[in-house]
Design a protein around this motif. Sequence first.
Motif: not given
Length: 463
Positions: A15, A38-39, A42, A84, A181-183, A208-209
């Motif tokens: 993140s 990258s995300d 959340s 996000s 969405t994270d993916t 994703e993480c």
Amino acid sequence: MKDSETVNVLVPVGSLGAGVRADEVRYALRKSVDVIASDAGSTDSGAAYLALGISKNDRRSVKQDLLTLMSAQAERKIPLLVGSCGQSGGDAGLEWTRDIAIEIARELGINPRIAVLHSEQSKDVLKKKNAQGKIRPLAPMGPLTDAVIDSCEHIVAAMGPEPYVEALRAGADIVLGGRTTDTAVLAAVPLMRGVPPGLAWHAGKVAECGGQCTTDPKRSAGVLLHIGKEAFDVESLNESVRCVPESVSAHMLYENSDPFLLVEPGGVLNVTQSRYAQLDHRTVRVSGSEWEPKPYTMKLEGAAANGYQTIMLIGVEDPEVLAHLDEFHDKMLAALHERVSRTLGEEAGDYHISLRIYGWNAVSGCPVPGDTPPPREVGILFVATARTQSMATQIAKACNPWFFHFPLRMGTELPSYGFAFSPADIERGGVFEFKLNHVVEVDDPLELVRIEWVNGVGPVTGR
């Protein structure tokens, strides 16, 4: 896409703001990298961030990470995608991230073309969708009403990969996305390049993480994905940290109740037939992942204010209390309610008091088995929730004497517990909750997305 070709995705961190490591980015850039993705957010930290339009990360941390990634993007001329933005992906957080990017561009003396993808929703548009039967609830929510929509401070719709692909095809160097969405942000370029969707989505889910899919996430912030037509490889960016089949396959259970199925916009990822093999000491190869197309939906998240809270905290070492904590909890809670009723009466309105015993069952809230030995000490958190901050504090003040001195057995000498702070009552502020757990059907993945274009000196166009 040729059979021997791969799309290489650098996922530098789980993140944005959590700590990109420049040495890991340099390691990846020594290899072939097609995109940095990258995300940045959340719902993990609750509804307040969407309702208030703020990030849980401090600006300096986000800027430091973005500086490293924008420098790499400018050096290698590869796209940078961030999903996000600003924690919740609402317009306020997205614009906050956009302004940081513009600031960095000026400092670096670069002029990237930046696409900003807005996914915050108009309440009027959602009301029309709802009237058309295009919005349905996810468990445990019920049907959506206009009143619930109006009660939300902000509402976002989680985007899939299509808006990112649209922006890249229009010439974006950097894409900053609202709620996604994270993916999806990781899967976007592989899908655009023709990677089979099962592999693209599964690779996105695994990474994703960032380094969370390695054997030592504390030492590895990111991973490098190599995604081909038959399989994808996931490699730790730290040369002393491994990816193994167990660490890679286990990530399907992260924030997902089903270890084999993952619902995304436009379909379901099915990993029932996936196979995980140790390619070398640090890299895992995954094959057999499948994608099952479904009608396209976007998840709606909406947050609203729901009263105010004041808290107090005591520490308890009294052996008799510790031996009868459940009984103590029930008796004290009843006494506190009686105290509020007697001192404030109907003026208190619709209020709530909770006592959370840390060291006992504060996290789970579940009864503790009867044969559990008493702890050495506990902390008891008092939480008063009321319609105004002033009333929440009045309730706390009314309860203060009993909270500080309440005995397990009436008629005995009054004890004194240890207040953690003075003044004892602490105004926590507004309380926020998620009001929407629904999906909205769309005919076009871009239907609810607005694209704004900026460069290194600020906004240029929007549509």
